[in-house]
Scaffold this motif. Structure first.
Motif, PDB file in Angstrom:
ATOM      1  N   ARG A 180      41.622  -1.946  87.023  1.00  0.00           N
ATOM      2  CA  ARG A 180      42.731  -1.434  87.833  1.00  0.00           C
ATOM      3  C   ARG A 180      43.096  -2.413  88.945  1.00  0.00           C
ATOM      4  N   ARG A 181      42.100  -2.981  89.585  1.00  0.00           N
ATOM      5  CA  ARG A 181      42.406  -3.932  90.665  1.00  0.00           C
ATOM      6  C   ARG A 181      43.057  -5.192  90.108  1.00  0.00           C
ATOM      7  N   LEU A 182      42.561  -5.683  88.986  1.00  0.00           N
ATOM      8  CA  LEU A 182      43.157  -6.874  88.387  1.00  0.00           C
ATOM      9  C   LEU A 182      44.586  -6.599  87.937  1.00  0.00           C
ATOM     10  N   ALA A 183      44.824  -5.402  87.419  1.00  0.00           N
ATOM     11  CA  ALA A 183      46.186  -5.034  87.026  1.00  0.00           C
ATOM     12  C   ALA A 183      47.111  -5.032  88.230  1.00  0.00           C
ATOM     13  N   GLN A 184      46.605  -4.574  89.371  1.00  0.00           N
ATOM     14  CA  GLN A 184      47.437  -4.549  90.575  1.00  0.00           C
ATOM     15  C   GLN A 184      47.841  -5.959  91.002  1.00  0.00           C
ATOM     16  N   VAL A 185      46.924  -6.915  90.858  1.00  0.00           N
ATOM     17  CA  VAL A 185      47.258  -8.306  91.169  1.00  0.00           C
ATOM     18  C   VAL A 185      48.381  -8.794  90.260  1.00  0.00           C
ATOM     19  N   VAL A 186      48.259  -8.517  88.964  1.00  0.00           N
ATOM     20  CA  VAL A 186      49.290  -8.957  88.002  1.00  0.00           C
ATOM     21  C   VAL A 186      50.639  -8.315  88.331  1.00  0.00           C
ATOM     22  N   ILE A 187      50.628  -7.024  88.624  1.00  0.00           N
ATOM     23  CA  ILE A 187      51.875  -6.328  88.971  1.00  0.00           C
ATOM     24  C   ILE A 187      52.507  -6.951  90.214  1.00  0.00           C
ATOM     25  N   ASN A 188      51.691  -7.238  91.222  1.00  0.00           N
ATOM     26  CA  ASN A 188      52.214  -7.847  92.453  1.00  0.00           C
ATOM     27  C   ASN A 188      52.846  -9.206  92.166  1.00  0.00           C
ATOM     28  N   LEU A 189      52.152 -10.032  91.389  1.00  0.00           N
ATOM     29  CA  LEU A 189      52.644 -11.388  91.135  1.00  0.00           C
ATOM     30  C   LEU A 189      53.927 -11.372  90.309  1.00  0.00           C
ATOM     31  N   VAL A 190      53.953 -10.556  89.260  1.00  0.00           N
ATOM     32  CA  VAL A 190      55.147 -10.508  88.409  1.00  0.00           C
ATOM     33  C   VAL A 190      56.309  -9.857  89.156  1.00  0.00           C
ATOM     34  N   SER A 191      56.031  -8.804  89.920  1.00  0.00           N
ATOM     35  CA  SER A 191      57.093  -8.153  90.714  1.00  0.00           C
ATOM     36  C   SER A 191      57.699  -9.134  91.710  1.00  0.00           C
ATOM     37  N   ASN A 192      56.848  -9.905  92.393  1.00  0.00           N
ATOM     38  CA  ASN A 192      57.352 -10.889  93.352  1.00  0.00           C
ATOM     39  C   ASN A 192      58.225 -11.922  92.654  1.00  0.00           C
ATOM     40  N   ALA A 193      57.794 -12.374  91.476  1.00  0.00           N
ATOM     41  CA  ALA A 193      58.573 -13.378  90.743  1.00  0.00           C
ATOM     42  C   ALA A 193      59.933 -12.824  90.337  1.00  0.00           C
ATOM     43  N   VAL A 194      59.952 -11.592  89.837  1.00  0.00           N
ATOM     44  CA  VAL A 194      61.219 -10.975  89.429  1.00  0.00           C
ATOM     45  C   VAL A 194      62.148 -10.820  90.627  1.00  0.00           C
TER      46      VAL A 194
END
Length: 286
Positions: A180-194
């Motif tokens: 769950r924590r690793l998924a949150q990192v991925v969501i943050n990074l991809v959301s920021n890029a978008v």
């Protein structure tokens, strides 16, 4: 509702820190060698090298301490915000429950209610992860198939017109971590890029997962304007954001999660233009 507002600790400037550490180490060495080497000889031999070593690392040490101080302040703010958001989210959830029994049961209605319910769950998970991160709770490590985590996390990010390309190593061994924590990192990074590509004519994000020795390496690249030189050193500072509506918490907490996994999270600019965020976490040892 009241929240703990104890001020975060303040740390000394580099010169004062160097002087204090210098004195403490010299005293300790002198006491340890008191029966064999005169105190004056100890200070003459040790003092110059010790002073150079401490000054070489003082700025980096103070930077790290200040980052801890800013994280503490951000943690207090985040905890308050998270608690305040729980009530409106609960009201929305109750309203959705009531609407299910009081609006026409059409495919359009069902689809929108389902989307609201899904996003409520995402919001609640973010709040729980945020509270867990700022409270320094230990991560719950298990064997994690990072590729599956990345694929699921990317699917949860609203993309608008942005093309998101995945290049995931299907043979990557598992990592030891908290999915769950690793998924949150991925969501943050991809959301920021978008979000960084909102004004781009042909926005595209590439998410790559590969192996580098004993580490799993995740990169999130975008084809935007890149990161300004003055922004790069502050990107992971709590409460720092380049967006007017940004909280300045996502990247700081993402780096904290990476470090809790024994990994790193860094940012850079691509030679061809655009930004790259790189997450490295150790692979699970056999």
């Amino acid at each position: 509702m009241s929240h703990d507002r104890t001020p975060a600790p303040s740390f000394p400037p580099p010169d004062l820190l160097v002087s204090s550490l210098h004195a403490r180490v010299l005293d300790a060495v002198s006491r340890a060698l008191a029966d064999r080497v005169p105190d004056a000889h100890v200070r003459e031999a040790v003092s110059p090298a010790l002073d150079d070593a401490l000054r070489d690392h003082a700025d980096a040490l103070v930077d790290r301490l200040l980052r801890v101080e800013r994280l503490a302040a951000a943690g207090q703010l985040s905890t308050g915000v998270a608690h305040e958001l729980r009530n409106p989210l609960a009201v929305i959830a109750t309203s959705v429950f009531i609407l299910r029994d009081n609006v026409p049961d059409t495919p359009v209605t069902a689809r929108h209610l389902k989307r609201i319910t899904e996003q409520l769950q995402v919001a609640n998970e973010i709040l729980e992860d945020l509270l867990a991160a700022v409270r320094d709770r230990p991560i719950e490590k298990a064997s994690v198939a990072l590729g599956a985590v990345v694929r699921e996390a990317v699917a949860r990010v609203p993309r608008a017109q942005t093309a998101v390309h995945l290049a995931l190593d299907a043979e990557l061994p598992p990592v030891e971590g908290d999915a769950r924590r690793l998924a949150q990192v991925v969501i943050n990074l991809v959301s920021n890029a978008v979000q960084a590509l909102a004004a781009s004519p042909a926005p595209a994000v590439t998410v790559t997962l590969s192996r580098d020795g004993a580490e799993a390496v995740l990169t999130v690249d975008d084809n935007g304007p890149g990161l300004a030189p003055e922004v790069l050193p502050r990107l992971f500072d709590p409460l720092f954001s380049t967006r007017p509506d940004g909280t300045g918490l996502g990247l700081a907490l993402s780096r904290r999660i990476a470090e809790a996994h024994g990994g790193t999270l860094t940012a850079s600019n691509l030679d061809a233009g655009g930004a790259r965020f790189t997450l490295r976490v150790p692979l699970r040892s056999v």
